[in-house]
Scaffold this motif. Structure first.
Motif, PDB file in Angstrom:
ATOM      1  N   THR A 104       0.890  -1.091  -0.097  1.00 40.31           N
ATOM      2  CA  THR A 104      -0.074   0.018  -0.108  1.00 40.31           C
ATOM      3  C   THR A 104       0.757   1.330   0.007  1.00 40.31           C
ATOM      4  O   THR A 104       1.696   1.487   0.867  1.00 40.31           O
ATOM      5  CB  THR A 104      -0.844   0.158   1.488  1.00 40.31           C
ATOM      6  N   PRO A 105       0.680   2.272  -1.006  1.00 38.96           N
ATOM      7  CA  PRO A 105       1.559   3.299  -1.019  1.00 38.96           C
ATOM      8  C   PRO A 105       1.168   4.250   0.369  1.00 38.96           C
ATOM      9  O   PRO A 105      -0.051   4.272   0.426  1.00 38.96           O
ATOM     10  CB  PRO A 105       1.221   4.089  -2.404  1.00 38.96           C
ATOM     11  N   THR A 106       1.940   4.951   0.819  1.00 37.53           N
ATOM     12  CA  THR A 106       1.740   5.890   1.747  1.00 37.53           C
ATOM     13  C   THR A 106       1.696   7.466   1.063  1.00 37.53           C
ATOM     14  O   THR A 106       2.140   7.616  -0.035  1.00 37.53           O
ATOM     15  CB  THR A 106       2.821   5.878   2.827  1.00 37.53           C
ATOM     16  N   LYS A 107       1.247   8.379   2.000  1.00 39.28           N
ATOM     17  CA  LYS A 107       1.247   9.693   1.561  1.00 39.28           C
ATOM     18  C   LYS A 107       2.414  10.361   1.297  1.00 39.28           C
ATOM     19  O   LYS A 107       2.745  11.224   0.460  1.00 39.28           O
ATOM     20  CB  LYS A 107       0.341  10.556   2.293  1.00 39.28           C
ATOM     21  N   LYS A 108       3.370   9.827   1.978  1.00 41.51           N
ATOM     22  CA  LYS A 108       4.748  10.404   1.870  1.00 41.51           C
ATOM     23  C   LYS A 108       5.755   9.925   0.672  1.00 41.51           C
ATOM     24  O   LYS A 108       6.909   9.935   0.855  1.00 41.51           O
ATOM     25  CB  LYS A 108       5.588  10.402   3.163  1.00 41.51           C
ATOM     26  N   GLY A 109       5.032   8.823  -0.177  1.00 44.88           N
ATOM     27  CA  GLY A 109       5.867   8.352  -1.248  1.00 44.88           C
ATOM     28  C   GLY A 109       6.589   7.012  -0.978  1.00 44.88           C
ATOM     29  O   GLY A 109       7.017   6.391  -1.769  1.00 44.88           O
ATOM     30  N   GLY A 110       6.360   6.564   0.180  1.00 46.46           N
ATOM     31  CA  GLY A 110       6.748   5.383   0.730  1.00 46.46           C
ATOM     32  C   GLY A 110       5.741   4.030   0.314  1.00 46.46           C
ATOM     33  O   GLY A 110       4.844   4.297  -0.372  1.00 46.46           O
ATOM     34  N   TYR A 111       6.070   2.852   1.135  1.00 46.90           N
ATOM     35  CA  TYR A 111       5.127   1.862   1.317  1.00 46.90           C
ATOM     36  C   TYR A 111       5.013   1.098   2.368  1.00 46.90           C
ATOM     37  O   TYR A 111       5.783   1.163   3.082  1.00 46.90           O
ATOM     38  CB  TYR A 111       5.631   0.631  -0.004  1.00 46.90           C
ATOM     39  N   VAL A 112       3.733   0.466   2.820  1.00 45.23           N
ATOM     40  CA  VAL A 112       3.371  -0.292   3.883  1.00 45.23           C
ATOM     41  C   VAL A 112       3.526  -1.810   2.892  1.00 45.23           C
ATOM     42  O   VAL A 112       2.048  -1.980   2.425  1.00 45.23           O
ATOM     43  CB  VAL A 112       2.365  -0.040   4.771  1.00 45.23           C
ATOM     44  N   ILE A 113       3.967  -2.809   3.426  1.00 38.28           N
ATOM     45  CA  ILE A 113       3.863  -3.959   2.861  1.00 38.28           C
ATOM     46  C   ILE A 113       3.681  -4.990   3.812  1.00 38.28           C
ATOM     47  O   ILE A 113       4.525  -4.977   4.581  1.00 38.28           O
ATOM     48  CB  ILE A 113       5.328  -4.467   2.070  1.00 38.28           C
ATOM     49  N   LYS A 114       2.684  -5.666   3.736  1.00 37.32           N
ATOM     50  CA  LYS A 114       2.049  -6.727   4.744  1.00 37.32           C
ATOM     51  C   LYS A 114       2.299  -7.968   3.913  1.00 37.32           C
ATOM     52  O   LYS A 114       1.757  -8.404   2.913  1.00 37.32           O
ATOM     53  CB  LYS A 114       0.941  -6.357   5.326  1.00 37.32           C
ATOM     54  N   LEU A 128       6.525  -4.498   6.505  1.00 32.90           N
ATOM     55  CA  LEU A 128       7.830  -3.811   6.125  1.00 32.90           C
ATOM     56  C   LEU A 128       7.240  -2.266   5.809  1.00 32.90           C
ATOM     57  O   LEU A 128       6.444  -2.149   4.848  1.00 32.90           O
ATOM     58  CB  LEU A 128       8.385  -4.394   4.758  1.00 32.90           C
ATOM     59  N   ARG A 129       7.605  -1.277   6.328  1.00 34.97           N
ATOM     60  CA  ARG A 129       7.440   0.058   6.194  1.00 34.97           C
ATOM     61  C   ARG A 129       8.723   0.614   5.558  1.00 34.97           C
ATOM     62  O   ARG A 129       9.652   0.871   6.024  1.00 34.97           O
ATOM     63  CB  ARG A 129       7.133   0.758   7.368  1.00 34.97           C
ATOM     64  N   VAL A 130       8.629   1.169   4.189  1.00 31.97           N
ATOM     65  CA  VAL A 130       9.550   1.491   3.241  1.00 31.97           C
ATOM     66  C   VAL A 130       9.451   3.043   3.181  1.00 31.97           C
ATOM     67  O   VAL A 130       8.247   3.578   2.561  1.00 31.97           O
ATOM     68  CB  VAL A 130       9.535   0.875   1.962  1.00 31.97           C
ATOM     69  N   SER A 131      10.460   3.835   3.340  1.00 29.58           N
ATOM     70  CA  SER A 131      10.598   5.151   2.982  1.00 29.58           C
ATOM     71  C   SER A 131      10.839   5.550   1.414  1.00 29.58           C
ATOM     72  O   SER A 131      11.203   4.533   0.682  1.00 29.58           O
ATOM     73  CB  SER A 131      11.627   5.858   3.673  1.00 29.58           C
ATOM     74  N   ALA A 136      14.182   1.195   5.357  1.00 28.75           N
ATOM     75  CA  ALA A 136      12.831   0.397   5.596  1.00 28.75           C
ATOM     76  C   ALA A 136      13.021   0.033   7.283  1.00 28.75           C
ATOM     77  O   ALA A 136      14.216  -0.242   7.830  1.00 28.75           O
ATOM     78  CB  ALA A 136      12.498  -0.888   4.794  1.00 28.75           C
ATOM     79  N   VAL A 137      11.715  -0.368   7.891  1.00 33.69           N
ATOM     80  CA  VAL A 137      11.790  -1.011   9.042  1.00 33.69           C
ATOM     81  C   VAL A 137      11.043  -2.243   9.211  1.00 33.69           C
ATOM     82  O   VAL A 137       9.745  -2.051   8.348  1.00 33.69           O
ATOM     83  CB  VAL A 137      11.110  -0.020  10.154  1.00 33.69           C
ATOM     84  N   LEU A 138      11.541  -3.513   9.146  1.00 29.85           N
ATOM     85  CA  LEU A 138      10.706  -4.583   9.329  1.00 29.85           C
ATOM     86  C   LEU A 138      10.271  -5.176  10.776  1.00 29.85           C
ATOM     87  O   LEU A 138      11.038  -5.139  11.511  1.00 29.85           O
ATOM     88  CB  LEU A 138      11.662  -5.729   8.781  1.00 29.85           C
ATOM     89  N   ALA A 139       9.022  -5.308  10.737  1.00 29.59           N
ATOM     90  CA  ALA A 139       8.528  -5.681  12.019  1.00 29.59           C
ATOM     91  C   ALA A 139       7.979  -7.334  11.759  1.00 29.59           C
ATOM     92  O   ALA A 139       7.420  -7.608  10.875  1.00 29.59           O
ATOM     93  CB  ALA A 139       7.224  -5.108  12.440  1.00 29.59           C
ATOM     94  N   VAL A 140       8.551  -8.150  12.927  1.00 30.82           N
ATOM     95  CA  VAL A 140       8.089  -9.626  12.539  1.00 30.82           C
ATOM     96  C   VAL A 140       7.269 -10.219  13.753  1.00 30.82           C
ATOM     97  O   VAL A 140       7.626  -9.873  14.769  1.00 30.82           O
ATOM     98  CB  VAL A 140       9.514 -10.417  12.535  1.00 30.82           C
ATOM     99  N   ASP A 141       6.030 -10.601  13.367  1.00 29.96           N
ATOM    100  CA  ASP A 141       5.066 -11.186  14.089  1.00 29.96           C
ATOM    101  C   ASP A 141       5.066 -12.554  14.279  1.00 29.96           C
ATOM    102  O   ASP A 141       5.095 -13.344  13.026  1.00 29.96           O
ATOM    103  CB  ASP A 141       3.619 -10.605  13.936  1.00 29.96           C
TER     104      ASP A 141
END
Length: 158
Positions: A104-114, A128-131, A136-141
């Protein structure tokens, strides 16, 4: 004249060795259009530069997305509700073709990838939250472990 203890020399040497082992030449994907095409084509890797808590990641840790498969080799430290089967089973190791992918694209030009895994016994999802610059910042659940995060960069696979 002041004499230095051998402990200081040993401490200096150990510090020099640790810093020499840190990853070098890890740069983010810089062009916006190149980053967008990587994410939309599902052919990229996330390379870890720092573990959660700010520790440098010594070694090569990654999450790779290649069209129809996801692979990950990541360290884990934290609380676990289930004991590992062996000493080699303590990290986060994933290789699967059974997953769902949502970018999903973000308002600031990055992405949130699930990325939701469908058949892994330990790991449930990666977020994965990508600028827009490729950092990027990867969160692992996980099912029976505390969540863990990693900082890194998005790179093209070669």
């Amino acid at each position: 004249m002041k004499k230095y203890s051998p402990r200081y020399a040993l401490l200096f040497l150990a510090t020099a060795i640790v810093f020499s082992l840190m990853p070098r030449n890890v740069h983010a994907q810089s062009k916006d259009s190149a980053l967008i095409s990587l994410i939309e084509s599902k052919t990229y890797s996330f390379v870890v530069t720092h573990e959660s808590g700010g520790d440098f990641a010594i070694g090569t840790y990654f999450l790779s997305v290649i069209n129809d498969s996801v692979s990950a080799a990541l360290p884990y430290h934290g609380n676990s509700g289930v004991a590992a089967y062996s000493m080699d089973d303590n990290g986060i190791t994933v290789h699967t073709r059974a997953f769902s992918y949502d970018a999903t694209p973000t308002k600031k030009g990055g992405y949130v990838i699930k990325i939701k895994l469908k058949n892994d016994r330990l790991t449930s999802a990666f977020t994965l939250r990508v600028s827009k610059k490729g950092y990027a910042v990867l969160a692992v659940d996980s099912y029976n472990r505390d969540a863990i995060t990693f900082d890194g960069v998005i790179n093209a696979l070669q």
